[in-house]
Design a protein around this motif. Sequence first.
Motif, PDB file in Angstrom:
ATOM      1  N   VAL A  25       0.887  -1.073  -0.081  1.00  0.00           N
ATOM      2  CA  VAL A  25      -0.048  -0.011   0.025  1.00  0.00           C
ATOM      3  C   VAL A  25       0.937   1.293   0.027  1.00  0.00           C
ATOM      4  O   VAL A  25       1.401   1.536   0.878  1.00  0.00           O
ATOM      5  CB  VAL A  25      -1.118  -0.026   1.243  1.00  0.00           C
ATOM      6  CG1 VAL A  25      -1.795   1.375   1.135  1.00  0.00           C
ATOM      7  CG2 VAL A  25      -1.530  -1.137   1.422  1.00  0.00           C
ATOM      8  N   GLU A  26       0.994   1.808  -1.221  1.00  0.00           N
ATOM      9  CA  GLU A  26       1.784   3.293  -1.263  1.00  0.00           C
ATOM     10  C   GLU A  26       0.915   4.329  -0.984  1.00  0.00           C
ATOM     11  O   GLU A  26      -0.216   4.324  -1.566  1.00  0.00           O
ATOM     12  CB  GLU A  26       2.472   3.263  -2.757  1.00  0.00           C
ATOM     13  CG  GLU A  26       3.319   4.730  -2.966  1.00  0.00           C
ATOM     14  CD  GLU A  26       4.066   4.395  -4.389  1.00  0.00           C
ATOM     15  OE1 GLU A  26       3.949   5.596  -4.687  1.00  0.00           O
ATOM     16  OE2 GLU A  26       4.331   3.491  -4.588  1.00  0.00           O
ATOM     17  N   VAL A  27       1.116   5.273  -0.134  1.00  0.00           N
ATOM     18  CA  VAL A  27       0.078   6.272   0.327  1.00  0.00           C
ATOM     19  C   VAL A  27       0.860   7.542   0.212  1.00  0.00           C
ATOM     20  O   VAL A  27       1.978   7.890   0.535  1.00  0.00           O
ATOM     21  CB  VAL A  27      -0.417   6.101   1.667  1.00  0.00           C
ATOM     22  CG1 VAL A  27       0.730   6.058   2.696  1.00  0.00           C
ATOM     23  CG2 VAL A  27      -1.498   7.126   1.996  1.00  0.00           C
ATOM     24  N   MET A  28       0.086   8.802  -0.162  1.00  0.00           N
ATOM     25  CA  MET A  28       0.688   9.851  -0.276  1.00  0.00           C
ATOM     26  C   MET A  28       0.981  10.489   1.180  1.00  0.00           C
ATOM     27  O   MET A  28       0.037  10.206   2.007  1.00  0.00           O
ATOM     28  CB  MET A  28      -0.253  10.906  -1.046  1.00  0.00           C
ATOM     29  CG  MET A  28       0.542  12.073  -1.739  1.00  0.00           C
ATOM     30  SD  MET A  28       1.844  11.656  -2.610  1.00  0.00           S
ATOM     31  CE  MET A  28       2.818  13.412  -2.448  1.00  0.00           C
ATOM     32  N   ALA A  29       1.991  11.243   1.511  1.00  0.00           N
ATOM     33  CA  ALA A  29       2.191  11.743   2.898  1.00  0.00           C
ATOM     34  C   ALA A  29       2.951  13.195   2.918  1.00  0.00           C
ATOM     35  O   ALA A  29       3.613  13.217   2.042  1.00  0.00           O
ATOM     36  CB  ALA A  29       2.947  10.729   3.787  1.00  0.00           C
ATOM     37  N   PHE A  43       4.722  11.774   9.757  1.00  0.00           N
ATOM     38  CA  PHE A  43       4.255  11.374   8.448  1.00  0.00           C
ATOM     39  C   PHE A  43       2.717  11.662   8.542  1.00  0.00           C
ATOM     40  O   PHE A  43       2.030  10.846   9.202  1.00  0.00           O
ATOM     41  CB  PHE A  43       4.423   9.961   8.082  1.00  0.00           C
ATOM     42  CG  PHE A  43       6.113   9.644   7.996  1.00  0.00           C
ATOM     43  CD1 PHE A  43       6.666   9.579   6.726  1.00  0.00           C
ATOM     44  CD2 PHE A  43       6.604   9.208   8.859  1.00  0.00           C
ATOM     45  CE1 PHE A  43       7.904   9.594   6.637  1.00  0.00           C
ATOM     46  CE2 PHE A  43       7.831   8.794   8.927  1.00  0.00           C
ATOM     47  CZ  PHE A  43       8.477   8.982   7.984  1.00  0.00           C
ATOM     48  N   LEU A  44       2.317  12.710   7.806  1.00  0.00           N
ATOM     49  CA  LEU A  44       0.945  13.062   7.880  1.00  0.00           C
ATOM     50  C   LEU A  44       0.294  12.507   6.756  1.00  0.00           C
ATOM     51  O   LEU A  44       0.493  12.630   5.728  1.00  0.00           O
ATOM     52  CB  LEU A  44       0.743  14.603   7.688  1.00  0.00           C
ATOM     53  CG  LEU A  44      -0.512  15.314   8.347  1.00  0.00           C
ATOM     54  CD1 LEU A  44      -0.939  15.044   9.524  1.00  0.00           C
ATOM     55  CD2 LEU A  44      -0.633  16.974   7.863  1.00  0.00           C
ATOM     56  N   LEU A  45      -0.743  11.585   6.989  1.00  0.00           N
ATOM     57  CA  LEU A  45      -1.115  10.490   5.940  1.00  0.00           C
ATOM     58  C   LEU A  45      -2.341  10.775   5.579  1.00  0.00           C
ATOM     59  O   LEU A  45      -3.397  11.399   6.103  1.00  0.00           O
ATOM     60  CB  LEU A  45      -1.319   8.993   6.425  1.00  0.00           C
ATOM     61  CG  LEU A  45       0.252   8.588   7.060  1.00  0.00           C
ATOM     62  CD1 LEU A  45       0.022   7.415   7.684  1.00  0.00           C
ATOM     63  CD2 LEU A  45       1.338   8.377   5.839  1.00  0.00           C
ATOM     64  N   SER A  96      -7.185  13.186   8.978  1.00  0.00           N
ATOM     65  CA  SER A  96      -5.711  12.911   8.641  1.00  0.00           C
ATOM     66  C   SER A  96      -4.983  12.041   9.822  1.00  0.00           C
ATOM     67  O   SER A  96      -5.371  12.334  10.978  1.00  0.00           O
ATOM     68  CB  SER A  96      -4.763  14.014   8.200  1.00  0.00           C
ATOM     69  OG  SER A  96      -4.714  14.163   6.824  1.00  0.00           O
ATOM     70  N   CYS A  97      -4.368  10.907   9.456  1.00  0.00           N
ATOM     71  CA  CYS A  97      -3.643  10.058  10.457  1.00  0.00           C
ATOM     72  C   CYS A  97      -2.220  10.701  10.397  1.00  0.00           C
ATOM     73  O   CYS A  97      -1.612  10.881   9.368  1.00  0.00           O
ATOM     74  CB  CYS A  97      -3.883   8.437  10.003  1.00  0.00           C
ATOM     75  SG  CYS A  97      -3.231   7.349  11.167  1.00  0.00           S
ATOM     76  N   CYS A  98      -1.757  10.752  11.690  1.00  0.00           N
ATOM     77  CA  CYS A  98      -0.105  11.283  11.759  1.00  0.00           C
ATOM     78  C   CYS A  98       0.672   9.835  12.431  1.00  0.00           C
ATOM     79  O   CYS A  98       0.296   9.697  13.652  1.00  0.00           O
ATOM     80  CB  CYS A  98      -0.048  12.319  12.732  1.00  0.00           C
ATOM     81  SG  CYS A  98       1.564  13.152  12.498  1.00  0.00           S
TER      82      CYS A  98
END
Length: 348
Positions: free
Chosen positions: A69-73, A84-86, A116-118
């Motif tokens: 799972v590649e996610v922008m942060a 890392f603000l996800l 947002s999850c940090c």
Amino acid sequence: YPSEFLMQKITEDNQVPVHLHVSVSLQYVAGLKGSALVEFFHGNIAEVENEELRHLMWSSVLFYKTPNVEVMACVLLSTKAVYFLLDDSFIRADEHQSDFWIQEHSDCENNSFHLSCCFVLKLNDLQSVNVGLFDQYFRITGHSADHIVTCLTRDSYNTHAFMQQLMAVLSLLARTPSPEPIDKDFYSEFGSKNTGKMENYELIHSSRVKFIYPNEEEIGDLAFLVAEKMDDLTNLQSLNILLYVLAFQVNHVEGSAQNTSPLQPKTLILTSSDLFLFDEDYISYPLPEFAKEPPKRDKYQLADGRRIRDLDRVLMGYQTYPQALTFVFDDVQNQDLMQNLTLDHFGD
């Protein structure tokens, strides 16, 4: 703090890559400038009062526990931690790892509320940083599987800038110094007396964090792998890897699911005779010290490979970076037709 130069620099860096989609909550962060951005950091993210924000970068990230799972942060580096603000979509995509992310917000049904999850990695917990080939990505390793993150910058400039800032803030940490090595010179420090081969180049920072850079052998191993895929191990000496770049393959699939991205991460490798696309594992290698078994998949898996001589034309888009390239190959049924004719007519 903060200086005018720092405010300007952070504002300039606060730009989401145009080709990557982010949620509404991260779009809000990307819209902040100067002092508003610093206030947002201290009001919502910073864990201690005397923390200073030093660097900001937008990057795709991978976690060791969710390697697919590649996610922008939005990556924020302070004098105490890396934040890392996800994208909140990552939490929904990651239901099988519910122990990894504590989902306390599942009762929030209000559509105007964007979360947002940090993820926080404290600098004191940092053990090593592995820089990928040609500075296309880097992996930060803490003390457990939960604390391993890879930033896929796909850009050597961003990687260099982050490394410089990280080393600068690590220098501020008060750690007990490592014991001095006894009678060790350069060759015994970095080389093995049995083989005479150089190990991966390691720089041990004053904070005792290891910065590990790839050496020439990694390119040699990659060349061997590419030659193996070409079934041409005989010409390994003459095989040159001209280009290694982390890119995206654009998939135009009619009627595909809404949430699947048309951009599929791929590693593009160009040799003097072939063009290859690999699915690469950016997070599992080299194996962390606590790993009890090897990863489930190889570091490189061949996704596609074409001969340069079959390349008909290259189409270039007119948009700014990142550039879109379309490679058009001749669809020849029997690829070895020309080679066989040559052998028949001209002998050995």
